[in-house]
Design a protein around this motif. Sequence first.
Motif, PDB file in Angstrom:
ATOM      1  N   GLY A 249       0.821  -1.209   0.000  1.00  0.00           N
ATOM      2  CA  GLY A 249       0.000   0.000   0.000  1.00  0.00           C
ATOM      3  C   GLY A 249       0.852   1.254   0.000  1.00  0.00           C
ATOM      4  O   GLY A 249       0.539   2.236  -0.696  1.00  0.00           O
ATOM      5  N   THR A 250       1.941   1.234   0.764  1.00  0.00           N
ATOM      6  CA  THR A 250       2.863   2.374   0.797  1.00  0.00           C
ATOM      7  C   THR A 250       3.529   2.566  -0.567  1.00  0.00           C
ATOM      8  O   THR A 250       3.587   3.685  -1.097  1.00  0.00           O
ATOM      9  CB  THR A 250       3.939   2.161   1.874  1.00  0.00           C
ATOM     10  N   LEU A 251       4.025   1.466  -1.140  1.00  0.00           N
ATOM     11  CA  LEU A 251       4.720   1.559  -2.425  1.00  0.00           C
ATOM     12  C   LEU A 251       3.767   1.997  -3.533  1.00  0.00           C
ATOM     13  O   LEU A 251       4.139   2.796  -4.403  1.00  0.00           O
ATOM     14  CB  LEU A 251       5.341   0.209  -2.781  1.00  0.00           C
ATOM     15  N   GLY A 252       2.529   1.475  -3.505  1.00  0.00           N
ATOM     16  CA  GLY A 252       1.557   1.839  -4.527  1.00  0.00           C
ATOM     17  C   GLY A 252       1.167   3.296  -4.463  1.00  0.00           C
ATOM     18  O   GLY A 252       1.034   3.971  -5.490  1.00  0.00           O
ATOM     19  N   LYS A 253       1.000   3.809  -3.245  1.00  0.00           N
ATOM     20  CA  LYS A 253       0.657   5.229  -3.083  1.00  0.00           C
ATOM     21  C   LYS A 253       1.807   6.119  -3.557  1.00  0.00           C
ATOM     22  O   LYS A 253       1.587   7.136  -4.232  1.00  0.00           O
ATOM     23  CB  LYS A 253       0.310   5.524  -1.616  1.00  0.00           C
ATOM     24  N   PHE A 254       3.027   5.721  -3.228  1.00  0.00           N
ATOM     25  CA  PHE A 254       4.190   6.493  -3.686  1.00  0.00           C
ATOM     26  C   PHE A 254       4.259   6.493  -5.211  1.00  0.00           C
ATOM     27  O   PHE A 254       4.503   7.542  -5.833  1.00  0.00           O
ATOM     28  CB  PHE A 254       5.475   5.913  -3.101  1.00  0.00           C
ATOM     29  N   ALA A 255       4.044   5.322  -5.808  1.00  0.00           N
ATOM     30  CA  ALA A 255       4.089   5.221  -7.270  1.00  0.00           C
ATOM     31  C   ALA A 255       3.023   6.115  -7.909  1.00  0.00           C
ATOM     32  O   ALA A 255       3.271   6.746  -8.951  1.00  0.00           O
ATOM     33  CB  ALA A 255       3.900   3.763  -7.699  1.00  0.00           C
ATOM     34  N   TYR A 256       1.848   6.173  -7.279  1.00  0.00           N
ATOM     35  CA  TYR A 256       0.783   7.026  -7.811  1.00  0.00           C
ATOM     36  C   TYR A 256       1.203   8.494  -7.733  1.00  0.00           C
ATOM     37  O   TYR A 256       1.007   9.271  -8.690  1.00  0.00           O
ATOM     38  CB  TYR A 256      -0.505   6.786  -7.024  1.00  0.00           C
ATOM     39  N   ASP A 257       1.787   8.914  -6.607  1.00  0.00           N
ATOM     40  CA  ASP A 257       2.276  10.287  -6.483  1.00  0.00           C
ATOM     41  C   ASP A 257       3.270  10.613  -7.593  1.00  0.00           C
ATOM     42  O   ASP A 257       3.216  11.693  -8.199  1.00  0.00           O
ATOM     43  CB  ASP A 257       2.967  10.483  -5.131  1.00  0.00           C
ATOM     44  N   VAL A 258       4.178   9.674  -7.849  1.00  0.00           N
ATOM     45  CA  VAL A 258       5.191   9.911  -8.889  1.00  0.00           C
ATOM     46  C   VAL A 258       4.513  10.092 -10.246  1.00  0.00           C
ATOM     47  O   VAL A 258       4.864  11.008 -11.010  1.00  0.00           O
ATOM     48  CB  VAL A 258       6.206   8.748  -8.930  1.00  0.00           C
ATOM     49  N   CYS A 259       3.542   9.247 -10.567  1.00  0.00           N
ATOM     50  CA  CYS A 259       2.821   9.379 -11.844  1.00  0.00           C
ATOM     51  C   CYS A 259       2.144  10.738 -11.940  1.00  0.00           C
ATOM     52  O   CYS A 259       2.168  11.396 -12.992  1.00  0.00           O
ATOM     53  CB  CYS A 259       1.773   8.272 -11.979  1.00  0.00           C
ATOM     54  N   LEU A 260       1.541  11.170 -10.832  1.00  0.00           N
ATOM     55  CA  LEU A 260       0.841  12.458 -10.802  1.00  0.00           C
ATOM     56  C   LEU A 260       1.829  13.607 -10.983  1.00  0.00           C
ATOM     57  O   LEU A 260       1.611  14.513 -11.799  1.00  0.00           O
ATOM     58  CB  LEU A 260       0.135  12.585  -9.450  1.00  0.00           C
ATOM     59  N   TYR A 261       2.910  13.569 -10.228  1.00  0.00           N
ATOM     60  CA  TYR A 261       3.874  14.671 -10.247  1.00  0.00           C
ATOM     61  C   TYR A 261       4.667  14.742 -11.548  1.00  0.00           C
ATOM     62  O   TYR A 261       5.218  15.792 -11.875  1.00  0.00           O
ATOM     63  CB  TYR A 261       4.841  14.548  -9.069  1.00  0.00           C
ATOM     64  N   LEU A 262       4.731  13.608 -12.266  1.00  0.00           N
ATOM     65  CA  LEU A 262       5.418  13.597 -13.563  1.00  0.00           C
ATOM     66  C   LEU A 262       4.574  14.189 -14.687  1.00  0.00           C
ATOM     67  O   LEU A 262       5.105  14.584 -15.727  1.00  0.00           O
ATOM     68  CB  LEU A 262       5.787  12.156 -13.939  1.00  0.00           C
ATOM     69  N   SER A 263       3.245  14.211 -14.495  1.00  0.00           N
ATOM     70  CA  SER A 263       2.375  14.694 -15.576  1.00  0.00           C
ATOM     71  C   SER A 263       2.635  16.172 -15.842  1.00  0.00           C
ATOM     72  O   SER A 263       3.005  16.926 -14.939  1.00  0.00           O
ATOM     73  CB  SER A 263       0.904  14.468 -15.224  1.00  0.00           C
ATOM     74  N   GLN A 264       2.408  16.598 -17.089  1.00  0.00           N
ATOM     75  CA  GLN A 264       2.685  17.987 -17.474  1.00  0.00           C
ATOM     76  C   GLN A 264       1.850  18.975 -16.681  1.00  0.00           C
ATOM     77  O   GLN A 264       2.256  20.118 -16.450  1.00  0.00           O
ATOM     78  CB  GLN A 264       2.423  18.183 -18.979  1.00  0.00           C
ATOM     79  N   ASN A 265       0.659  18.562 -16.228  1.00  0.00           N
ATOM     80  CA  ASN A 265      -0.206  19.467 -15.483  1.00  0.00           C
ATOM     81  C   ASN A 265       0.339  19.775 -14.090  1.00  0.00           C
ATOM     82  O   ASN A 265       0.023  20.801 -13.511  1.00  0.00           O
ATOM     83  CB  ASN A 265      -1.614  18.868 -15.360  1.00  0.00           C
ATOM     84  N   PHE A 266       1.144  18.861 -13.553  1.00  0.00           N
ATOM     85  CA  PHE A 266       1.807  19.111 -12.275  1.00  0.00           C
ATOM     86  C   PHE A 266       3.249  19.546 -12.522  1.00  0.00           C
ATOM     87  O   PHE A 266       3.678  20.589 -12.049  1.00  0.00           O
ATOM     88  CB  PHE A 266       1.764  17.850 -11.395  1.00  0.00           C
ATOM     89  N   ASP A 267       4.014  18.699 -13.201  1.00  0.00           N
ATOM     90  CA  ASP A 267       5.382  19.035 -13.606  1.00  0.00           C
ATOM     91  C   ASP A 267       6.274  19.390 -12.411  1.00  0.00           C
ATOM     92  O   ASP A 267       6.988  20.383 -12.416  1.00  0.00           O
ATOM     93  CB  ASP A 267       5.356  20.195 -14.609  1.00  0.00           C
TER      94      ASP A 267
END
Length: 434
Positions: A249-267
């Motif tokens: 659960g910890t690793l999955g949440k971290f991975a989701y944050d990374v996907c979000l923060y990598l998107s151009q809308n967050f960048d």
Amino acid sequence: MKKIWQKDDLATNILVNNFTVGKDLDFDERLAKYDVKGSMAHCKMLAETGIITQEESEQMLSVLNSILNQIEDETFEIDKEAEDIHSQVEAILIEKLGDTGKKIHTARSRNDQVLLDIKLYLLDEIREITALTDEFFQILIQLADQHKNVLLPGYTHLQIAMPSSFGLWFGAYAEALLDDVEMLFSVKNIINKNPLGSAAGYGSSFPINRESTTYNLGFQSMNYNSVYAQMTRGKSEKMLSMAMATLAGTLGKFAYDVCLYLSQNFDFISFPKEFTTGSSIMPHKKNPDIFELVRARCNRIQSLPNELILLTSNLPSGYHRDVQLTKEILFPAIDSLKECLEILSYTLPNIKVKDGILEDEKYKYLFSVEKINEEVKSGSSFRDAYVKVGQEIENNTFEFEPGNLEHTHQGSIGNLCLDKIEYQFNKLKNKLLG
């Protein structure tokens, strides 16, 4: 190969044999060395109690040691005609030693053999998962300290909330791993009890010494009650699956944050292109496939406890063949969790964080609470200050120059307490790896 429970030469129906053996032989490769070590401890104990002679014990130990060397050299192969690893080890002893080899099964059952093998295997896997978690933890701590002064927008409800920092973000996941390792430690303590000697679940009329096998196999204690020892089959697997699900659960949440923060809308972050993939038609794409797959794998791992509960919850006490399936549920998931930890530890040191994110105009309301707090420090009540700043936001007159944010309490932007998190983690880690 004749089965160890066969009383005549009548072979089992092939279809029945294939169905009941299932995938057991594939997974028994993992258990081979533990089965041999268990047989060695059992063999020593039989001689100590006078059930077999010292000479017979030494003869069997010599053959068992030879098998163990082959397993460790990776030259040992499981016979596809064998029913399981227990049968094959016994067959080798009988082939090499004749009647002496037939004595190895005295005062034990395949039930307590497989219980023992699985417990020893799970204890080793807990150590491996801990070591991999430690590697990932140390990277997070280092990144938290390195980027502690780089501000990041904090979100609630995926709406802009309050100022955060990369130090706070990385540190949050480091502390999450601390709790996850605490779960692993609790599970280790539960599993770390010797079931050998419970036989088929009702003990033995032989005067065996279970303290001897407990000591020689390095267990911290034993499952004293023979019936309960059998009841731990399935329970040990469930307990570990719960700890694994928590870590996943910890690793999955971290991975989701990374996907979000990598998107151009967050960048907010970036990775070198070799850690991303492209599109077959869109040449601009840099997809975070590594982190998406970590997220997906970890979601699957979080389903493990439910699957094992459904498999075992409607069983009475005593052994039942149903529990054979715990291996094919749990063992591949252990591999998957370790692979997720390995790829995260390999990838994360290459992360690049973006500085000056909060200078963007769209983040100015992040500082609304900061302005309220300034008003309170000047003598206003919190509620009046809240209304005043809220009206400024509604009227589009809100202005605030953040300057240096002075957050000093434990666990805030300005006081990450990384040293305390690291101390607690290392203390637990050392107990787990010791």
